[in-house]
Design a protein around this motif. Sequence first.
Motif, short mmCIF file in Angstrom:
data_model
loop_
_atom_site.label_atom_id
_atom_site.label_comp_id
_atom_site.label_asym_id
_atom_site.label_seq_id
_atom_site.Cartn_x
_atom_site.Cartn_y
_atom_site.Cartn_z
N GLY A 79 0.63 -1.16 -0.02
CA GLY A 79 0.07 -0.17 0.00
C GLY A 79 0.78 1.25 -0.07
N LYS A 80 2.06 1.07 -0.23
CA LYS A 80 3.01 2.35 -0.09
C LYS A 80 3.04 2.87 -1.42
CE LYS A 80 5.97 0.99 3.80
NZ LYS A 80 7.16 0.40 4.23
N GLU A 81 3.12 4.21 -1.44
CA GLU A 81 3.15 4.96 -2.94
C GLU A 81 4.57 4.46 -3.74
OE1 GLU A 81 1.82 9.18 -3.89
OE2 GLU A 81 4.04 9.49 -3.53
N LYS A 93 2.13 8.27 -10.12
CA LYS A 93 2.52 7.80 -8.34
C LYS A 93 1.15 6.81 -8.27
CE LYS A 93 4.58 12.13 -7.16
NZ LYS A 93 4.59 13.22 -6.08
N SER A 94 1.63 5.67 -7.78
CA SER A 94 0.64 4.51 -7.55
C SER A 94 0.71 3.92 -6.30
CB SER A 94 0.73 3.47 -8.80
OG SER A 94 1.01 4.13 -9.96
N LYS A 95 -0.30 3.30 -5.66
CA LYS A 95 -0.46 2.34 -4.66
C LYS A 95 -1.25 1.17 -5.01
CE LYS A 95 -0.52 6.15 -1.14
NZ LYS A 95 -1.37 6.77 -0.06
N THR A 108 -4.34 2.10 -7.67
CA THR A 108 -4.68 3.37 -8.01
C THR A 108 -3.35 4.37 -8.46
OG1 THR A 108 -6.46 3.09 -6.33
CG2 THR A 108 -5.98 5.33 -7.15
N SER A 109 -3.59 4.98 -9.63
CA SER A 109 -2.43 5.68 -10.31
C SER A 109 -2.72 7.16 -10.52
CB SER A 109 -1.86 5.32 -11.26
OG SER A 109 -1.25 3.86 -11.04
N LYS A 110 -2.15 8.04 -9.94
CA LYS A 110 -2.14 9.41 -10.44
C LYS A 110 -1.25 10.03 -11.18
CE LYS A 110 -5.33 10.29 -6.91
NZ LYS A 110 -6.79 10.60 -7.06
N ILE A 111 -1.67 10.52 -12.70
CA ILE A 111 -1.03 10.60 -13.62
C ILE A 111 -0.97 12.17 -14.07
CG2 ILE A 111 -0.14 9.96 -16.09
CD1 ILE A 111 -1.60 7.06 -15.35
#
Length: 153
Positions: A79-81, A93-95, A108-111
């Motif tokens: 669960g760490k980024e 950046k994903s978890k 879950t990724s933020k792009i």
Amino acid sequence: MKKLFFLAVALCCSISLFAQTDFSGTWKLNNSKSKLGEQFSMAPKTIVVAQKGNDISVEKHSEFQGNEFTSTDKYTLDGKECVNKGFMDTEKKSKAVWDGEKKSLTVTSKIPMQGETMTVTEIFSMKDGAMVIQSKASSSYGDLEETQVFDKK
């Protein structure tokens, strides 16, 4: 003898209780079983997954507008980024988080994209020997949801 038998049964049950799904292997997209976007699809043609211990690597072989490309993301399963290369040298950046029974894995990724952030959620699971990815992308451009089904090569 009965105690030994019950101990063996208890050990087997506890091992299977804590076992997590292993997605390792080379997987080919099954278009006929998948539900893909009509005008655009995020589905890669092939995925190569290497999973060991607390680490997983997902290599996607895709095609877009006639060009083939490969992307590789590495995650930890705690669960760490994790930071991987995104579009045009951005940082993605994903978890990665297991469900309670460790049967499905949600990434879950933020792009970052042109001053905005796109959120992509992929839920990996197994069904009837196939790897299934429920994928959803959300941005100001709209939402895209797909069910991608992959057969093991």
